[in-house]
Motif scaffolding. Structure first.
Motif, PDB file in Angstrom:
ATOM      1  N   TYR A 199       0.851  -1.186   0.000  1.00  0.00           N
ATOM      2  CA  TYR A 199       0.000   0.000   0.000  1.00  0.00           C
ATOM      3  C   TYR A 199       0.888   1.238   0.000  1.00  0.00           C
ATOM      4  O   TYR A 199       2.081   1.182   0.322  1.00  0.00           O
ATOM      5  CB  TYR A 199      -0.948   0.019   1.204  1.00  0.00           C
ATOM      6  N   THR A 311      -9.354  -1.370   2.035  1.00  0.00           N
ATOM      7  CA  THR A 311      -8.104  -1.886   1.481  1.00  0.00           C
ATOM      8  C   THR A 311      -7.965  -1.398   0.045  1.00  0.00           C
ATOM      9  O   THR A 311      -8.818  -0.662  -0.460  1.00  0.00           O
ATOM     10  CB  THR A 311      -8.033  -3.427   1.534  1.00  0.00           C
ATOM     11  N   TYR A 331      -4.651  -6.194   4.647  1.00  0.00           N
ATOM     12  CA  TYR A 331      -5.382  -5.755   5.833  1.00  0.00           C
ATOM     13  C   TYR A 331      -4.676  -4.525   6.379  1.00  0.00           C
ATOM     14  O   TYR A 331      -3.467  -4.556   6.642  1.00  0.00           O
ATOM     15  CB  TYR A 331      -5.405  -6.868   6.879  1.00  0.00           C
TER      16      TYR A 331
END
Length: 349
Positions: A199, A311, A331
């Motif tokens: 991410y 997410t 997560y």
């Protein structure tokens, strides 16, 4: 399991390029660093030759996570979202263009997807780590530009990234700061790496009208979405989710928003990535180019019609001939929250 990564996806040469100018970071409580790149927007020349070709970057993986051998989720067919996207649900999703190392003068570019997230500096985009950095032994992508509500439905998929204005009803926004996880930088590669930390956050500058990113999407009637960190982990508590992005690998072409509504979403341990690693998985058949796109759910206490980002798309089966089409995303735990907190404290552009 042999599958195709959605990520390392995509991307694109752009009009207002960004040159890496340094590294910023802040020590975490466990001694790790949040890794970030400072971007200096500069004008870059057009690539030699006339034609440009967009790449979705889908790559064949050799060993994607087992998800503890859980049964495949029920398939969900993606549906095209009707444009224009200058509305409450469409404006928060956008298309990210960038160069990978060596692409600046090739005529080729890559694309990912991203989401406008609620922030104090009113300028943040959430996406996948591989959409900003190549991972282990790699470099930061350059020339990143975000186009919220990008819309070129039925148009030529090989757009000229030096002329994005015609596809950008809310303007174009060049990256000025980018952050991703140290886990992705240390282990990420073309076969995945630490997908549980795949991410990133991008801070963008203002558009040509002087608007911040939030100004532009709010003018379209949309609200930047809050992030839902440390969401419930019990399988019976995992909410249904809406997944959005700009898939560019076949059978899609990256020119329109597509989405899935997954009523059954798995939250699974990923033993290869460590004892605490978890990922969401849903039976959505978006493909490369959708990487970084948001998964949305209604958090406790939110008003009807409001959603949170839970997410981002990281990896998927990409129409695996051996059965099952699915997407997965990390997560978002305390480490993800720490990364956001650092980005959120950055001064407004």
């Amino acid at each position: 399991m042999v599958s195709t990564l959605l990520g390392l996806a995509a991307a694109a040469a752009l009009l207002a390029g960004c040159a890496e100018n340094g590294v910023v970071g802040q020590a975490s409580s466990d001694g790790g660093d949040i890794v970030g790149s400072v971007m200096s927007p500069t004008k870059q020349p057009s690539a030699a030759g006339g034609a440009r070709q967009g790449r979705d970057g889908g790559l064949t993986g050799t060993s994607l996570p087992s998800f503890d051998n859980a049964p495949l989720p029920s398939p969900v067919a993606a549906r095209q979202i009707a444009g224009p996207y200058t509305n409450k649900s469409g404006a928060i999703t956008g298309k990210l263009f960038f160069y990978r190392q060596g692409d600046q003068n090739s005529g080729n570019y890559y694309v990912c997807s991203g989401t406008v997230i609620k922030s104090r500096n009113r300028s943040l985009v959430w996406t996948a780590g591989h959409c900003v950095h190549d991972g282990k032994d790699g470099t930061w992508h350059s020339g990143m530009v975000f186009v919220p509500a990008f819309d070129n439905n039925d148009g030529d998929p090989n757009v000229d990234p030096s002329d994005l204005a015609q596809y950008a009803p809310l303007g174009t926004f060049s990256a000025v700061h980018v952050w991703t996880s140290p886990e992705w930088v240390k282990t990420g590669d073309e076969h995945g790496g630490d997908l549980a930390h795949d991410y990133a956050v991008i801070e963008v500058g203002r558009n040509d009208d002087g608007q911040t990113l939030d100004d532009a999407v709010e003018a379209a009637g949309a609200k930047p979405v809050p992030l839902w960190f440390n969401a419930p982990t019990g399988q019976d508590k995992t909410p249904s989710m809406t997944i959005r992005g700009y898939p560019a690998a076949e059978p899609f072409n990256g020119m329109a928003q597509w989405g899935c509504t997954a009523d059954s979403v798995q939250l699974l341990n990923v033993t290869e990535l460590g004892p605490d690693a978890k990922e969401y998985r849903a039976g959505c058949d978006l493909t490369g180019g959708a990487s970084g796109g948001g998964w949305f759910a209604r958090a406790p206490g939110q008003a009807a019609g409001d959603l949170s980002l839970i997410t981002n798309t990281s990896v998927g089966s990409a129409h695996n001939a051996h059965g099952g089409n699915w997407l997965a995303g990390p997560y978002l735990d305390a480490k993800a929250k720490q990364l956001f907190t650092i980005a959120d404290s950055s001064p407004a552009p």
